[in-house]
Design a protein around this motif. Structure first.
Motif, mmCIF file in Angstrom:
data_model
loop_
_atom_site.group_PDB
_atom_site.id
_atom_site.type_symbol
_atom_site.label_atom_id
_atom_site.label_comp_id
_atom_site.label_asym_id
_atom_site.label_seq_id
_atom_site.Cartn_x
_atom_site.Cartn_y
_atom_site.Cartn_z
ATOM 1 N N MET A 1 0.809 -1.202 0.000
ATOM 2 C CA MET A 1 0.000 0.000 0.000
ATOM 3 C C MET A 1 0.853 1.267 0.000
ATOM 4 N N TYR A 2 1.996 1.222 0.691
ATOM 5 C CA TYR A 2 2.805 2.437 0.737
ATOM 6 C C TYR A 2 3.319 2.801 -0.658
ATOM 7 N N ARG B 1 -1.200 12.072 10.266
ATOM 8 C CA ARG B 1 -2.491 11.654 10.797
ATOM 9 C C ARG B 1 -3.638 12.085 9.889
ATOM 10 N N ALA C 1 -3.529 10.115 6.717
ATOM 11 C CA ALA C 1 -3.954 8.734 6.958
ATOM 12 C C ALA C 1 -5.470 8.656 7.048
ATOM 13 N N MET C 2 -6.070 9.659 7.715
ATOM 14 C CA MET C 2 -7.528 9.670 7.831
ATOM 15 C C MET C 2 -8.181 9.901 6.480
ATOM 16 N N GLY D 1 -7.740 6.816 4.544
ATOM 17 C CA GLY D 1 -8.298 5.643 5.198
ATOM 18 C C GLY D 1 -7.272 4.537 5.379
ATOM 19 N N VAL D 2 -6.027 4.921 5.649
ATOM 20 C CA VAL D 2 -4.970 3.916 5.821
ATOM 21 C C VAL D 2 -4.277 4.051 7.169
ATOM 22 N N ASN D 3 -3.536 3.027 7.489
ATOM 23 C CA ASN D 3 -2.760 2.978 8.718
ATOM 24 C C ASN D 3 -1.718 4.109 8.742
ATOM 25 N N PRO D 4 -1.600 4.833 9.860
ATOM 26 C CA PRO D 4 -0.642 5.944 9.928
ATOM 27 C C PRO D 4 0.806 5.517 9.669
ATOM 28 N N ASN D 5 1.180 4.305 10.076
ATOM 29 C CA ASN D 5 2.551 3.841 9.820
ATOM 30 C C ASN D 5 2.798 3.658 8.317
ATOM 31 N N THR D 6 1.758 3.226 7.611
ATOM 32 C CA THR D 6 1.867 3.059 6.157
ATOM 33 C C THR D 6 2.046 4.419 5.492
ATOM 34 N N ARG E 1 5.514 5.713 6.119
ATOM 35 C CA ARG E 1 6.483 5.036 5.266
ATOM 36 C C ARG E 1 6.465 5.621 3.856
ATOM 37 N N ILE F 1 -8.170 5.289 13.258
ATOM 38 C CA ILE F 1 -6.948 5.898 12.715
ATOM 39 C C ILE F 1 -6.593 7.170 13.487
ATOM 40 N N PRO G 1 -6.928 -1.847 4.973
ATOM 41 C CA PRO G 1 -6.036 -0.682 4.826
ATOM 42 C C PRO G 1 -5.526 -0.090 6.142
ATOM 43 N N ILE G 2 -6.171 -0.372 7.253
ATOM 44 C CA ILE G 2 -5.728 0.276 8.490
ATOM 45 C C ILE G 2 -4.845 -0.643 9.346
ATOM 46 N N GLU H 1 1.908 -5.335 4.964
ATOM 47 C CA GLU H 1 2.585 -4.924 3.729
ATOM 48 C C GLU H 1 3.494 -6.032 3.201
#
Lengths: 123, 233
Positions: free
Chosen positions: A11-12, A38, A41-42, A45-50, A53, B172, B193-194, B213
């Motif tokens: 995803m990244y 943040r 990411a919101m 709609g993805v993970n903040p770590n992704t 990265r 998130i 995705p999260i 990932e």
């Protein structure tokens, strides 16, 4: 969710590509501040770590830079932006050739078809 | 770094017959959003209930922050069960009071801030709310605790896509690198995705634990796709 993702590619990487297009098209202007991890990411709609990265990757490509306390900004280096556009166009042309080859076109036929198209439809 | 959640040979047998959890070894770290994924009956809820101290292991152990579940761990563990769990006659205001009384780490102003975005009156009773609103309220109460671990059991089951997006965004926006968030679900595509990391539970055993990932890069498939292959009926 706001951003669309395809199967099977990390995803990244897909987020990096989305940013590259936004920067190349001028949706993100040179020296424009990009939102926080943040918020992005919101929005995506993805993970903040992704997201983090992906932004680090953009940074290592020289497309964005971090100013200590201020956040991240889009590069204004003409060389970097030109190189980005060249790289994106290369990908685009590669895909174009591949698709036409798949439906039976030879290289000379593709070039001929592009020339014809340009004469009829181009400016 | 020490794992925030650790299972060692964790086994839970109901009535001495069926093993809902079968010698599970698992370590999860802070700063991650982990998907606990498996079909119905795979042991997801049993694992969470063991971690929050509602069930006792039949064998092996489970440790939260290095401790067995109990009074101390409960102060740092926020839990959203898979069904309505709060008294339905209570209003939002009363529930805020309840959480404040029960949990030292409850951040009321954070809860109020999140509640502002909802079409909801503070004097409205739980039973007068739609299912979607109840789910949102219960998630807000859970996420407004400044906990070390959050267990969200099926937080998006049976809600419409708008509520689902709201719930995922809320998770998130509350991301915190000191905390672990565990989300159990069988709706993989929606939460994929999260997630940082995925744990597949199959018949009470860990079928797979991997960085999301890395899994996508290795298989060239989505987590959802891999899940469907592993759990093909």
């Amino acid at each position: 969710m706001a951003w669309e993702f395809k199967d099977g590619t990390p995803m990244y990487r897909q987020i990096v590509q989305i940013f590259e297009r936004k920067i190349a098209s001028g949706e993100y202007q040179p020296e424009e501040k990009i939102p926080s991890v943040r918020d992005l990411a919101m929005e995506a709609g993805v993970n903040p770590n992704t997201m983090q990265r992906a932004l680090s990757e953009l940074e290592s490509e020289g497309l964005v830079h971090t100013e200590r306390t201020n956040g991240r900004f889009v590069t204004s280096e003409p060389g970097v932006l030109d190189e980005l556009r060249r790289r994106l166009s290369y990908t685009c042309i590669q895909r174009f050739f591949r698709e036409l080859t798949e439906i039976g076109f030879t290289r000379p036929q593709i070039i001929e078809a592009v020339r014809n198209w340009n004469e009829r439809e181009g400016e | 770094m020490a794992a925030v959640l650790e299972c060692r040979g964790l086994t839970k047998t109901y009535r001495g017959k069926i093993a809902a959890l079968d010698h599970v070894d698992l370590k999860l770290d802070a700063g991650k959003i982990v998907g606990l994924l498996g079909p119905n009956g795979s042991g997801k809820t049993t694992l969470i209930k063991t971690a929050v101290g509602l069930l006792k292991p039949s064998e092996g152990e489970i440790l939260v922050g290095g401790l067995k579940p109990g009074k101390v761990t409960k102060a740092h563990v926020a839990y959203l069960p898979d069904r309505d769990f709060l008294p339905s006659y209570m209003t939002t205001d009363q529930l805020l009071d309840l959480y404040q009384d029960f949990y030292k780490d409850f951040n009321r102003s954070k809860a109020l801030e999140m509640l502002q975005g909802l079409d909801l009156k503070l004097n409205q009773k739980m039973k007068e709310m739609s299912k979607g609103t109840r789910e949102k309220l219960q998630l807000i109460l859970t996420m407004s605790r400044e906990a070390a671990v959050y267990f969200l059991d099926e937080p998006i089951a049976g809600v419409d896509p708008a509520v689902r997006d709201y719930i995922l965004r809320t998770i998130i926006s509350n991301y915190n690198e000191q905390a672990l968030v565990v989300i159990s679900t069988h709706l993989i595509a929606d939460v994929e995705p999260i997630l940082d990391e995925v744990v597949f539970l199959k018949n009470g055993k860990i079928a797979l634990q991997q960085d999301a990932e890395d899994l996508r890069a290795e298989t060239g498939k989505s987590v959802d796709h891999v899940f469907r292959e592993v759990f093909k009926c």
